[in-house]
Design a protein around this motif. Sequence first.
Motif, PDB file in Angstrom:
ATOM      1  N   PHE A  16     -36.188   8.237 -34.161  1.00  0.00           N
ATOM      2  CA  PHE A  16     -35.183   7.304 -33.649  1.00  0.00           C
ATOM      3  C   PHE A  16     -33.818   7.968 -33.467  1.00  0.00           C
ATOM      4  O   PHE A  16     -33.000   7.501 -32.696  1.00  0.00           O
ATOM      5  CB  PHE A  16     -35.077   6.081 -34.548  1.00  0.00           C
ATOM      6  N   ALA A  17     -33.598   9.071 -34.190  1.00  0.00           N
ATOM      7  CA  ALA A  17     -32.342   9.812 -34.037  1.00  0.00           C
ATOM      8  C   ALA A  17     -32.390  10.730 -32.809  1.00  0.00           C
ATOM      9  O   ALA A  17     -31.412  11.387 -32.492  1.00  0.00           O
ATOM     10  CB  ALA A  17     -32.055  10.629 -35.283  1.00  0.00           C
ATOM     11  N   GLY A  18     -33.559  10.753 -32.144  1.00  0.00           N
ATOM     12  CA  GLY A  18     -33.688  11.565 -30.936  1.00  0.00           C
ATOM     13  C   GLY A  18     -34.161  12.987 -31.185  1.00  0.00           C
ATOM     14  O   GLY A  18     -34.194  13.807 -30.266  1.00  0.00           O
ATOM     15  N   ASP A  19     -34.552  13.298 -32.430  1.00  0.00           N
ATOM     16  CA  ASP A  19     -34.997  14.649 -32.753  1.00  0.00           C
ATOM     17  C   ASP A  19     -36.475  14.881 -32.448  1.00  0.00           C
ATOM     18  O   ASP A  19     -36.946  16.004 -32.509  1.00  0.00           O
ATOM     19  CB  ASP A  19     -34.745  14.948 -34.241  1.00  0.00           C
ATOM     20  N   GLY A  20     -37.215  13.829 -32.151  1.00  0.00           N
ATOM     21  CA  GLY A  20     -38.643  13.966 -31.857  1.00  0.00           C
ATOM     22  C   GLY A  20     -39.468  14.068 -33.131  1.00  0.00           C
ATOM     23  O   GLY A  20     -38.959  13.948 -34.245  1.00  0.00           O
ATOM     24  N   LEU A  21     -40.756  14.297 -32.934  1.00  0.00           N
ATOM     25  CA  LEU A  21     -41.669  14.425 -34.064  1.00  0.00           C
ATOM     26  C   LEU A  21     -41.752  15.881 -34.494  1.00  0.00           C
ATOM     27  O   LEU A  21     -41.600  16.795 -33.685  1.00  0.00           O
ATOM     28  CB  LEU A  21     -43.062  13.928 -33.670  1.00  0.00           C
ATOM     29  N   GLN A  22     -42.021  16.101 -35.781  1.00  0.00           N
ATOM     30  CA  GLN A  22     -42.119  17.451 -36.316  1.00  0.00           C
ATOM     31  C   GLN A  22     -43.447  18.072 -35.893  1.00  0.00           C
ATOM     32  O   GLN A  22     -44.516  17.542 -36.202  1.00  0.00           O
ATOM     33  CB  GLN A  22     -42.020  17.416 -37.840  1.00  0.00           C
ATOM     34  N   PRO A  23     -43.407  19.206 -35.183  1.00  0.00           N
ATOM     35  CA  PRO A  23     -44.656  19.838 -34.743  1.00  0.00           C
ATOM     36  C   PRO A  23     -45.363  20.556 -35.894  1.00  0.00           C
ATOM     37  O   PRO A  23     -44.760  20.869 -36.921  1.00  0.00           O
ATOM     38  CB  PRO A  23     -44.189  20.841 -33.685  1.00  0.00           C
ATOM     39  N   THR A  24     -46.649  20.808 -35.705  1.00  0.00           N
ATOM     40  CA  THR A  24     -47.444  21.562 -36.682  1.00  0.00           C
ATOM     41  C   THR A  24     -48.437  22.427 -35.920  1.00  0.00           C
ATOM     42  O   THR A  24     -48.555  22.319 -34.696  1.00  0.00           O
ATOM     43  CB  THR A  24     -48.145  20.612 -37.668  1.00  0.00           C
ATOM     44  N   ASP A  25     -49.174  23.242 -36.629  1.00  0.00           N
ATOM     45  CA  ASP A  25     -50.138  24.125 -35.966  1.00  0.00           C
ATOM     46  C   ASP A  25     -51.511  23.461 -35.869  1.00  0.00           C
ATOM     47  O   ASP A  25     -51.749  22.391 -36.432  1.00  0.00           O
ATOM     48  CB  ASP A  25     -50.221  25.476 -36.670  1.00  0.00           C
ATOM     49  N   LEU A  26     -52.419  24.112 -35.178  1.00  0.00           N
ATOM     50  CA  LEU A  26     -53.753  23.563 -34.934  1.00  0.00           C
ATOM     51  C   LEU A  26     -54.514  23.326 -36.238  1.00  0.00           C
ATOM     52  O   LEU A  26     -55.123  22.271 -36.428  1.00  0.00           O
ATOM     53  CB  LEU A  26     -54.543  24.501 -34.011  1.00  0.00           C
ATOM     54  N   GLY A  27     -54.501  24.284 -37.153  1.00  0.00           N
ATOM     55  CA  GLY A  27     -55.235  24.144 -38.409  1.00  0.00           C
ATOM     56  C   GLY A  27     -54.762  22.962 -39.231  1.00  0.00           C
ATOM     57  O   GLY A  27     -55.569  22.196 -39.760  1.00  0.00           O
ATOM     58  N   LYS A  28     -53.454  22.779 -39.326  1.00  0.00           N
ATOM     59  CA  LYS A  28     -52.900  21.649 -40.072  1.00  0.00           C
ATOM     60  C   LYS A  28     -53.241  20.328 -39.390  1.00  0.00           C
ATOM     61  O   LYS A  28     -53.542  19.337 -40.045  1.00  0.00           O
ATOM     62  CB  LYS A  28     -51.377  21.810 -40.207  1.00  0.00           C
ATOM     63  N   SER A  29     -53.241  20.331 -38.063  1.00  0.00           N
ATOM     64  CA  SER A  29     -53.598  19.129 -37.320  1.00  0.00           C
ATOM     65  C   SER A  29     -55.056  18.736 -37.571  1.00  0.00           C
ATOM     66  O   SER A  29     -55.365  17.556 -37.760  1.00  0.00           O
ATOM     67  CB  SER A  29     -53.363  19.356 -35.825  1.00  0.00           C
ATOM     68  N   ILE A  30     -55.937  19.716 -37.613  1.00  0.00           N
ATOM     69  CA  ILE A  30     -57.349  19.443 -37.907  1.00  0.00           C
ATOM     70  C   ILE A  30     -57.478  18.898 -39.330  1.00  0.00           C
ATOM     71  O   ILE A  30     -58.201  17.914 -39.573  1.00  0.00           O
ATOM     72  CB  ILE A  30     -58.207  20.710 -37.713  1.00  0.00           C
ATOM     73  N   SER A  31     -56.760  19.503 -40.273  1.00  0.00           N
ATOM     74  CA  SER A  31     -56.796  19.033 -41.662  1.00  0.00           C
ATOM     75  C   SER A  31     -56.296  17.594 -41.778  1.00  0.00           C
ATOM     76  O   SER A  31     -56.888  16.779 -42.497  1.00  0.00           O
ATOM     77  CB  SER A  31     -55.949  19.939 -42.563  1.00  0.00           C
ATOM     78  N   ASN A  32     -55.223  17.276 -41.063  1.00  0.00           N
ATOM     79  CA  ASN A  32     -54.697  15.906 -41.063  1.00  0.00           C
ATOM     80  C   ASN A  32     -55.742  14.926 -40.540  1.00  0.00           C
ATOM     81  O   ASN A  32     -55.900  13.827 -41.067  1.00  0.00           O
ATOM     82  CB  ASN A  32     -53.433  15.809 -40.221  1.00  0.00           C
ATOM     83  N   HIS A  33     -56.455  15.324 -39.494  1.00  0.00           N
ATOM     84  CA  HIS A  33     -57.468  14.443 -38.909  1.00  0.00           C
ATOM     85  C   HIS A  33     -58.653  14.253 -39.854  1.00  0.00           C
ATOM     86  O   HIS A  33     -59.178  13.143 -39.987  1.00  0.00           O
ATOM     87  CB  HIS A  33     -57.919  14.991 -37.554  1.00  0.00           C
TER      88      HIS A  33
END
Length: 144
Positions: A16-33
């Motif tokens: 909401f402050a306009g900074d966007g979402l914090q990006p992550t790498d592919l491995g962390k994204s798979i782990s989150n899923h």
Amino acid sequence: MSENFYNKPFRFRSLFAGDGLQPTDLGKSISNHIELIIFTRFEEHRFHNDFGCEIWDLDFELIVSESIWEEKFRKSLLKSITDYEFRIYNTEVEVRITEVENVYPLRKITEIKKKVDISVRALIKTTGEKYFFSTALFLSPLST
């Protein structure tokens, strides 16, 4: 498939402050899923009733045979990961139950919990790299 991956939990204050979402790498994204699959109960997802895993149905089941329980949960998790995580292949899931005992001498309480160790090994489709995920969950506690 998108090449942008985002970290969880989402920080809406930054968004909401306009900074966007914090990006992550592919491995962390798979782990989150995979974590999302583990922590989602079947029929909880409105559009995919079979998204999730069986841990929620098995959690309060009386464990007569740990090996049968482990295998039921392993198969459920493997099927869900295979069906919903398309970025990995050659997926292997391992599930182990152990008992953890916590003693609280001041309160004169001994607490015994079932701990489930989960590990996932696979290969990442886009790079061929080895992928490894590990987590642990505690099932319903017993106290004396």
